[in-house]
Motif scaffolding. Structure first.
Motif, PDB file in Angstrom:
ATOM      1  N   THR A 365      10.410   0.816 -40.264  1.00  0.00           N
ATOM      2  CA  THR A 365      10.104   1.173 -38.877  1.00  0.00           C
ATOM      3  C   THR A 365      10.435   2.648 -38.618  1.00  0.00           C
ATOM      4  O   THR A 365      10.655   3.058 -37.476  1.00  0.00           O
ATOM      5  N   HIS A 366      10.472   3.444 -39.673  1.00  0.00           N
ATOM      6  CA  HIS A 366      10.909   4.831 -39.578  1.00  0.00           C
ATOM      7  C   HIS A 366       9.960   5.710 -38.770  1.00  0.00           C
ATOM      8  O   HIS A 366      10.370   6.761 -38.272  1.00  0.00           O
ATOM      9  N   ARG A 367       8.706   5.294 -38.610  1.00  0.00           N
ATOM     10  CA  ARG A 367       7.773   6.122 -37.842  1.00  0.00           C
ATOM     11  C   ARG A 367       8.109   6.147 -36.355  1.00  0.00           C
ATOM     12  O   ARG A 367       7.595   6.981 -35.610  1.00  0.00           O
ATOM     13  N   ARG A 368       8.972   5.265 -35.913  1.00  0.00           N
ATOM     14  CA  ARG A 368       9.424   5.279 -34.526  1.00  0.00           C
ATOM     15  C   ARG A 368      10.523   6.309 -34.287  1.00  0.00           C
ATOM     16  O   ARG A 368      10.830   6.632 -33.132  1.00  0.00           O
ATOM     17  N   LEU A 369      11.140   6.799 -35.343  1.00  0.00           N
ATOM     18  CA  LEU A 369      12.336   7.627 -35.193  1.00  0.00           C
ATOM     19  C   LEU A 369      12.098   8.969 -34.506  1.00  0.00           C
ATOM     20  O   LEU A 369      12.955   9.410 -33.728  1.00  0.00           O
TER      21      LEU A 369
END
Length: 411
Positions: A365-369
């Protein structure tokens, strides 16, 4: 800290829970030594391999706090005591490992051996600074062992140094950024009248900027203009201490630093202001000559297909934003997470950010960071770093070091 005190501290560290050793070759065809690593957590939780910076930062003693926090977030965490450092410094006769044994290939081999010893087929790999270079090398040579990756202020070796030098000069000599124009003007004036040497600009200004931003640099230059250079000189000494002094079980550059000169790149100063390579050039005597980088990162990164988060602080003067952006853009699943009020190494100075990024990357879910960067940066920071202020202090006493080690089990 004398030799007897070092031995006493070493024995106590080896009794800490989770500290383990395994046999590793000193060099390909000669001798063995006991590589030390520490593992904390519950088997079956998410495997997390944390690689600190340097070369020369220890793992076992300085990072107890972050390992405990990682366990509470559901990680089964391991950290390797780098060969030539701390509990992995000597061979079985008690002699220091030779500089010839300090290679990126050997260190990556150590990391793989620890993954095997833990029984981990794959792990989330978190690399900070030089540890980020090792993480990328691990991914290049053993991609099947990487589930996800966080590159925190990650070094790209010599391939990033020209970008770094140009970036620092753009900020602090040319004054191209709105918030550094006044600083650059003041610095040019001090150099022009001989108050500050050209060489010192690249030693002091980047450290001051990381510590306190443009406000601290402005106050520092104003003090020098008033004839009060004490703080300026102290900051220069801090940087020199990092590579000149050995702080056992915290920072030991004297052996592991061979990797920096031989493989990461010894860039010669060009004589112009704001050159960050002056310090390392002054300390080059006694270290190997640059032989070339062991990994062609620009060629390798496009093949790294696992989720990768690239953490970058705007005040990072060692792995500057243009280098971090280039790294993220080269990775198929890479995401740059920019922070506007942070400097180098979240592992050391903002561990809550580090572990939040590790968990999100492990969960893909790193693209939310990036959208959460300001909120993450606002999380409480530790009162003080557990590693770097000790590393940069004038001395680390045996009593202070021993006090940091919990009593674990009887010898």
């Amino acid at each position: 800290m004398d030799h007897a005190q070092q031995q006493r501290l070493g024995r106590r560290l080896r009794r800490m829970p989770g500290v383990r050793t395994l046999s590793r070759p000193v060099e390909r065809r000669s001798g063995e030594f006991d590589l030390t690593y520490v593992r904390e957590g519950t088997p079956g939780d998410t495997p997390l391999l944390i690689i600190p910076g340097g070369p020369g930062l220890a793992s076992v003693l300085p990072y107890r706090g972050i390992r405990g926090a990682a366990v509470r977030r559901g990680f089964d965490v391991a950290m390797v005591e780098h060969r030539g450092v701390g509990l992995s410094r000597t061979d079985r006769t008690g002699a220091d490992l030779p500089m010839a044994a300090m290679t990126v290939e050997s260190v990556v081999g150590d990391l793989v051996a620890v993954l095997d010893d833990c029984g981990w087929e794959r792990a989330v790999v978190y690399g900070s600074s030089y540890g980020g270079y090792l993480a990328q090398a691990l991914g290049a040579w053993h991609p099947e062992r990487v589930a996800a990756m966080v590159l925190d202020s990650a070094s790209s070796g010599a391939s990033g140094e020209d970008l770094r030098r140009r970036h620092l000069r753009r900020l602090f000599w040319n004054g191209d950024a709105p918030d550094t124009a006044a600083v650059a003007s003041a610095l040019r004036s001090l150099v022009a009248d001989g108050t500050v040497s050209v060489a010192d600009t690249g030693l002091v200004v980047p450290v001051a900027y990381e510590l306190g931003g443009t406000g601290l640099v402005e106050r520092l230059l104003a003090a020098v203009r008033r004839g009060r250079p004490r703080t300026w000189n102290r900051i220069r000494q801090l940087g020199e201490s990092e590579v000149q002094r050995r702080h056992p079980y915290y920072m030991e550059f004297d052996l592991a630093g061979a990797i920096s000169y031989r493989e990461l790149g010894h860039v010669r100063p060009d004589g112009d202001p704001m050159d960050p390579h002056v310090l390392f050039d002054r300390q080059a005597e006694g270290f190997p000559e640059f032989a070339g980088q062991p990994v062609d990162l620009p060629a390798v990164l496009p093949t790294c297909t696992w989720p990768t988060t690239v953490l970058s602080g705007a005040r990072d003067t060692r792995t500057v934003r243009p280098v971090a952006r280039r790294t993220a853009e080269a990775l198929p699943e890479g995401v740059l997470v920019p922070f506007e009020n942070s400097a180098h190494s979240f592992l050391d100075f903002h561990p809550r950010v580090a572990l939040t990024a590790a968990r999100a990357t492990a969960n893909a879910t790193h693209r939310r960071l990036p959208a959460l960067a300001a909120r993450m940066e606002g999380l409480p920071r530790p009162a003080r770093s557990r590693a770097l202020p000790l590393m940069l202090s004038a001395s680390v006493t045996a009593d202070r070091a021993l006090a940091a080690v919990p009593v674990t089990r009887p010898s």
